[in-house]
Design a protein around this motif. Structure first.
Motif, short mmCIF file in Angstrom:
data_model
loop_
_atom_site.label_atom_id
_atom_site.label_comp_id
_atom_site.label_asym_id
_atom_site.label_seq_id
_atom_site.Cartn_x
_atom_site.Cartn_y
_atom_site.Cartn_z
N PRO A 1 1.04 -1.17 -0.05
CA PRO A 1 -0.03 0.06 0.06
C PRO A 1 0.89 1.25 -0.05
O PRO A 1 1.80 1.23 0.72
CB PRO A 1 -0.80 -0.13 1.19
N PRO A 2 0.40 2.25 -0.56
CA PRO A 2 1.17 3.61 -0.63
C PRO A 2 1.54 4.28 0.72
O PRO A 2 2.55 4.95 0.75
CB PRO A 2 0.36 4.41 -1.58
N ASP A 3 0.70 4.14 1.61
CA ASP A 3 0.75 4.70 3.03
C ASP A 3 1.63 3.95 3.70
O ASP A 3 1.69 4.13 4.94
CB ASP A 3 -0.47 5.13 3.56
N TYR A 4 2.17 2.66 3.41
CA TYR A 4 3.17 1.90 4.13
C TYR A 4 4.34 2.79 4.49
O TYR A 4 5.22 3.07 3.31
CB TYR A 4 3.29 0.56 3.62
N HIS A 5 4.87 2.72 5.61
CA HIS A 5 6.12 3.44 5.96
C HIS A 5 7.14 2.40 6.32
O HIS A 5 6.90 2.00 7.69
CB HIS A 5 6.16 4.72 6.83
N ALA A 6 8.04 2.14 5.97
CA ALA A 6 9.14 0.94 6.53
C ALA A 6 9.90 1.49 7.71
O ALA A 6 10.33 0.83 8.60
CB ALA A 6 10.07 0.45 5.42
N GLY A 7 10.21 2.87 7.86
CA GLY A 7 11.00 3.26 8.53
C GLY A 7 10.19 3.47 10.38
O GLY A 7 11.10 3.12 11.10
N VAL A 8 9.07 3.45 10.16
CA VAL A 8 8.28 3.32 11.53
C VAL A 8 8.78 1.89 12.16
O VAL A 8 8.88 1.69 13.32
CB VAL A 8 6.75 3.38 11.29
N THR A 9 8.49 0.72 11.36
CA THR A 9 8.57 -0.51 11.81
C THR A 9 10.08 -0.56 12.13
O THR A 9 10.62 -1.48 13.11
CB THR A 9 7.93 -1.51 10.99
N ASP A 10 10.80 -0.32 11.35
CA ASP A 10 12.33 -0.39 11.49
C ASP A 10 12.76 0.13 12.70
O ASP A 10 13.46 -0.32 13.43
CB ASP A 10 13.09 0.30 10.38
N ASP A 11 12.41 1.25 13.12
CA ASP A 11 12.71 1.86 14.57
C ASP A 11 12.19 0.75 15.56
O ASP A 11 12.80 0.90 16.65
CB ASP A 11 11.85 3.29 14.73
N ILE A 12 10.96 0.42 15.77
CA ILE A 12 10.45 -0.57 16.56
C ILE A 12 11.19 -1.94 16.66
O ILE A 12 11.65 -2.45 17.59
CB ILE A 12 8.94 -0.83 16.43
N LEU A 13 11.75 -2.40 15.46
CA LEU A 13 12.37 -3.54 15.44
C LEU A 13 13.70 -3.26 15.91
O LEU A 13 14.35 -4.26 16.51
CB LEU A 13 12.57 -3.95 13.99
N SER A 14 14.45 -2.40 15.68
CA SER A 14 15.96 -2.04 16.12
C SER A 14 15.79 -1.85 17.77
O SER A 14 16.79 -2.43 18.14
CB SER A 14 16.38 -0.88 15.52
N ARG A 15 14.69 -1.15 18.15
CA ARG A 15 14.52 -1.06 19.67
C ARG A 15 14.49 -2.58 20.25
O ARG A 15 14.88 -2.77 21.13
CB ARG A 15 13.17 -0.31 19.88
N VAL A 16 13.58 -3.56 19.68
CA VAL A 16 13.46 -4.79 20.29
C VAL A 16 14.75 -5.48 19.98
O VAL A 16 15.10 -6.18 21.12
CB VAL A 16 12.39 -5.45 19.42
N GLU A 17 15.46 -5.17 19.01
CA GLU A 17 16.69 -6.17 18.91
C GLU A 17 17.72 -5.50 19.93
O GLU A 17 18.54 -6.47 20.31
CB GLU A 17 17.26 -5.90 17.50
#
Length: 184
Positions: free
Chosen positions: A16-32
């Motif tokens: 979808p055009p409103d998908y922003h990978a950066g938001v989930t990347d930040d969350i994933l990096s905090r979890v890691e």
């Protein structure tokens, strides 16, 4: 459906055009990195921090044993008692395993933790108020009037910090209850 159909379906999917990978990347990096904490850990950290502050209180009162032994002994006994009680609360919270409990057991456990926290707060205030008054008068008698002003200012600042810490703990427990019982 065979494997080729699955491949075609997968390749035909569009993002979808409103998908922003950066938001989930930040969350994933905090979890890691281990920077995501649970409510249980945050509540336990409050109790651990308070027990460490009590240890510092003991160390700060040792120099005053020479000037006023009674005050020093009373204050050290207070800080040791409160430090042990907060450390006990920390150990109790850190051993919680909500995944191994039923929802009913988890709700009862959170209620018991809240009840014990309220009791500990009441005991701490009941013991600290006379000690603080005695400390203010003893310091002003031994060291002068400026120590009285410093004690009063310290009591006001300590009260503000205590209210802030209490508000954080209440919010964490309220959030735990809301997650365990979404009907309320």
């Amino acid at each position: 459906m065979d494997i080729n159909e699955l491949k075609n379906n997968w390749n035909s999917m569009s993002i979808p055009p409103d998908y922003h990978a950066g938001v989930t990347d930040d969350i994933l990096s905090r979890v890691e990195r281990g920077r995501v904490t649970t409510l249980r850990d945050r509540l336990g950290n409050i109790s651990r921090m308070l027990s460490q502050i009590c240890c510092v209180g003991v160390l700060l009162m040792i120099p005053y044993l020479h000037e006023s032994p009674t005050l020093g002994i009373l204050a050290i006994a207070f800080f040791i008692f409160m430090g042990v009680m907060h450390f006990r609360a920390y150990r109790r919270v850190s051993r919680l395993a909500f995944s191994e409990m039923t929802v009913r057991e988890a709700i009862l456990t959170v209620a018991n933790i809240d009840r014990d926290r309220i009791r500990l707060r009441a005991i701490g205030m009941a013991l600290a108020l006379p000690l603080a008054i005695y400390m203010c008068f003893t310091f002003s008698e031994v060291f002068g009037d400026y120590y009285l002003y410093g004690c009063i200012a310290g009591a006001v600042v300590g009260l503000g910090i205590g209210l802030f810490i209490n508000r954080r703990a209440v919010n964490i427990i309220r959030e735990m209850r809301a997650q365990l019982n979404p009907e309320q």
